[in-house]
Design a protein around this motif. Structure first.
Motif, short mmCIF file in Angstrom:
data_model
loop_
_atom_site.label_atom_id
_atom_site.label_comp_id
_atom_site.label_asym_id
_atom_site.label_seq_id
_atom_site.Cartn_x
_atom_site.Cartn_y
_atom_site.Cartn_z
N ASP A 149 -2.42 5.79 -1.11
CA ASP A 149 -3.54 4.91 -0.80
C ASP A 149 -3.91 4.99 0.68
N MET A 150 -2.89 5.02 1.54
CA MET A 150 -3.13 5.11 2.98
C MET A 150 -3.85 6.41 3.32
N MET A 168 0.85 -1.18 0.00
CA MET A 168 0.00 0.00 0.00
C MET A 168 0.90 1.25 0.00
N ALA A 215 -11.26 8.63 3.78
CA ALA A 215 -12.56 7.95 3.65
C ALA A 215 -13.08 7.52 5.01
N GLN A 216 -12.17 7.03 5.86
CA GLN A 216 -12.56 6.61 7.21
C GLN A 216 -13.06 7.81 8.01
N ARG A 228 -7.48 6.19 2.23
CA ARG A 228 -8.27 5.36 3.14
C ARG A 228 -8.57 6.09 4.44
N THR A 262 -7.92 9.51 14.06
CA THR A 262 -7.96 9.49 12.60
C THR A 262 -7.42 10.79 12.02
#
Length: 102
Positions: A5-6, A1, A12-13, A9, A23
Motif C-alpha cells: 500500500d505504501m 498500512m 501515485a504521489q 501511494r 519521492t
C-alpha cells in the motif's frame, strides 16, 4: 498500512506531483524493502528461526572450508613425501646401495 500500500501511494504521489527526488528515493527504498522481504520469504528465511538458521549455516560453511583446506594440505603433504621417497630410492639405485640390501 502494508508495504504494498505504501509503495502504491508513493507511486501515485509521484504521478500526481511529478516525482521529486525525495519521492523517488522513498519509492526505491520501499520497493527494495518489499523485494528483500519477498526473497527472504521465498527462501524460507522470514520466520523467527531465520537468524539461528543463518548462524548455523555460516558455521557449517566455515567447517566445510576448514575441512577442505585440511584435505588439500594432507594431499600435498603425501605427494611431497612420495616424491621424496622416490628421490631417495633413485639415489640408492644410482649409488649402488640396493646391492648392499640384497
Amino acid at each position: 498500512m502494508t508495504r504494498e500500500d505504501m509503495l502504491a501511494r508513493l507511486v501515485a504521489q509521484a504521478e500526481d506531483e511529478g516525482g521529486d527526488l525525495v519521492t523517488l528515493r522513498a519509492i526505491v527504498e520501499e520497493a527494495s524493502d518489499l523485494g528483500a522481504a519477498r526473497v527472504l520469504s521465498r527462501m524460507g528465511l522470514a520466520d523467527d528461526h531465520a537468524p539461528t538458521d543463518m548462524a548455523e549455516l555460516r558455521q557449517l560453511l566455515g567447517a566445510w572450508r576448514d575441512a577442505k583446506a585440511s584435505a588439500w594440505k594432507a594431499v600435498v603433504t603425501w605427494v611431497v613425501r612420495g616424491l621424496l621417497a622416490l628421490l631417495l630410492l633413485g639415489i640408492a639405485v644410482r649409488t649402488g646401495l640396493m646391492e648392499l640390501v640384497r
